[in-house]
Design an enzyme around this catalytic site. Structure first.
Site, PDB file in Angstrom:
ATOM      1  N   ASP A 144       0.868  -1.174   0.000  1.00 54.69           N
ATOM      2  CA  ASP A 144       0.000   0.000   0.000  1.00 54.69           C
ATOM      3  C   ASP A 144       0.909   1.228   0.000  1.00 54.69           C
ATOM      4  OD1 ASP A 144      -1.498   2.190   0.662  1.00 54.69           O
ATOM      5  OD2 ASP A 144      -2.467   1.309   2.413  1.00 54.69           O
ATOM      6  N   GLN A 168       0.875   6.381   1.141  1.00 51.74           N
ATOM      7  CA  GLN A 168       1.666   7.418   1.825  1.00 51.74           C
ATOM      8  C   GLN A 168       3.138   7.336   1.427  1.00 51.74           C
ATOM      9  OE1 GLN A 168       0.347   9.791   3.519  1.00 51.74           O
ATOM     10  NE2 GLN A 168      -1.701   8.998   3.932  1.00 51.74           N
ATOM     11  N   LYS A 179      -3.087  12.063  -3.170  1.00 54.20           N
ATOM     12  CA  LYS A 179      -2.027  12.242  -2.172  1.00 54.20           C
ATOM     13  C   LYS A 179      -0.699  12.552  -2.856  1.00 54.20           C
ATOM     14  CE  LYS A 179      -4.323   9.086   0.946  1.00 54.20           C
ATOM     15  NZ  LYS A 179      -4.927   9.736   2.100  1.00 54.20           N
TER      16      LYS A 179
END
Ligand code: PMP
Length: 406
Positions: free
Chosen positions: A200, A203, A226
């Site tokens: 993932d 971030q 993001k």
């Protein structure tokens, strides 16, 4: 610093806004980053000048949007160094990408009694789809614990791996703790047991260069918003050997080869996983965002953000009653904290009234909050458009809030 912060800030019109009559200071890029003018302009150009459904028409505008849409696929391929463009699937975002893998990989490879390993520091997006898969298939989700500093306890991984482990899914960077996980080591370990790994990267991609071939991950997912791009777009990279063997996730237009009432055959990669009219405007916006960060350089971005992280951490650490949540050795520019007995919502509300946007709450990581025994945190997330002056100002505002609330 190897870029001109003042000219960069001019690219982000929201930074000129005021809220409650105060300058707007944005420290919530981990929730959603600001978008530069270049992204807005690329999208406006599509809205104003080009309208055509990609892949679906012989007319001029449709061809133009098809070319622009497919060019971004090449761009994403190079951005994360994927071996081929067919392994890049456009989705709505990280959440949809993980759901796609949980559903389609699960259909093909997970049966009753099989196991998926995740960690204690995952976002709900990397927990719930696996729980749904486990429920559907009577499989089991196992959880790798973290230390009090907020690092994965890798030494416990061997105890969790069994012959029934079908997949591992970990974040590259924790959205709460800021921890940068040793994902390459985990992947090596997993591959030693022939277990594929989903990373993932929600971030991660915005804070440094990602090379999926070097990581050798099986799946890599991230969101456009993001990465200074638009909402409603994200990517899934998957190794061809998995994607080829996985059934489609959604059915509809474009993902087919031939449809009849007696049966349907499916399109080749990547289209097999892109049902319906694609979000081409957002995809093109994502392309502009990738151009933008590449022009600044992700190495430069990472170095500057690290400087900000150290500066802010030092300033906060000296405050009375301050507790920084997440003290990993290797961190991205995300700082979660609590001060004394002050509830994070109260702190967030006071800071908001002073013009500072910080996130408060459980950050879609309730199991992590339970593990830490806290209701939530205040989170300061730093991006390359933030400055040390802004950090000085927010530190003063936090001090003022503590004074008022104590
Ligand atoms: N994983 C992590 C680590 C995240 O921080 C987020 C967003 N907060 C997600 C997944 C989900 O991303 P999105 O909401 O863009 O699908």
């Amino acid at each position: 610093m190897s870029f001109d912060i003042h000219s960069i800030r001019k690219d982000f019109p929201i930074l000129e806004q005021q809220v409650y009559g105060k300058p707007y200071t944005y420290f919530d890029s981990a929730a959603t980053a600001l978008r530069p003018l270049q992204v807005l302009q690329a999208m406006e150009k599509i809205f104003r000048e080009f309208n055509g459904n990609p892949h679906r028409g012989a007319h001029y505008m449709s061809n133009q949007t098809t070319l622009a849409y497919e060019a971004v696929r090449d761009q994403v391929q190079h951005f994360i160094n994927a071996p081929s463009r067919e392994e890049i699937i456009f989705t709505k975002g990280t959440t949809e990408s993980i759901n796609l893998v949980a559903y389609s990989f699960g259909e093909a490879f997970v049966s009753e009694g099989d196991e998926i390993i995740i960690s204690e520091m995952e976002h709900h997006a990397n927990i719930v789809p696996w729980q749904m898969l486990a429920q559907r298939k009577k499989a089991v989700v196992k959880v790798l614990p973290i230390s009090d500093r907020g690092e994965l306890m890798l030494e416990k991984l061997d105890e969790l791996i069994t012959e029934r482990t079908k997949l591992m899914a970990f974040n590259l960077v924790s959205n709460v703790l800021g921890t940068i996980n040793p994902i390459k080591t985990i992947i090596e370990k997993a591959h030693h047991h022939n277990i594929p790994v989903l990373v993932d990267g929600a971030q991660g991609v915005q804070h440094g260069n990602v090379d999926v071939q070097d990581l050798d991950c099986d799946f890599f997912v991230f969101s456009g918003h993001k990465l200074y791009g638009p909402t409603g777009v994200g990517c899934l990279y998957g190794k061809r050997k998995w994607l080829d063997a996985m059934p489609p996730f959604l059915g509809g237009g474009e993902m087919i080869e031939k449809v009849s009432f007696s049966g349907t055959t499916f399109n080749a990669l990547p289209y097999k996983f892109e049902a319906g009219t694609p979000n081409f405007t957002e995809v093109i916006g994502l392309g502009a965002a990738i151009d933008y960060v590449q022009q600044i350089g992700l190495t430069n971005i990472a170095a500057y953000e690290h400087e900000l992280l150290e500066y802010a951490t030092e300033k906060l650490r000296t405050m009375k009653g301050m507790r920084i949540i997440g003290e990993a050795e290797n961190k991205a520019s995300v700082i979660s904290f609590l001060v004394g007995q002050i509830h994070p919502y109260d702190m967030g509300m006071f800071l908001d009234k002073m013009g500072f946007a910080l996130r408060t709450g459980h950050h879609c990581a309730q199991p992590l909050m339970d593990r830490l025994g806290i209701p939530g945190t205040v989170r300061l997330s730093l991006a390359f458009y933030n400055t040390k002056e802004e950090i000085d100002q927010v530190v003063k505002a936090i001090e003022k809030t503590v004074e008022l609330l104590s």
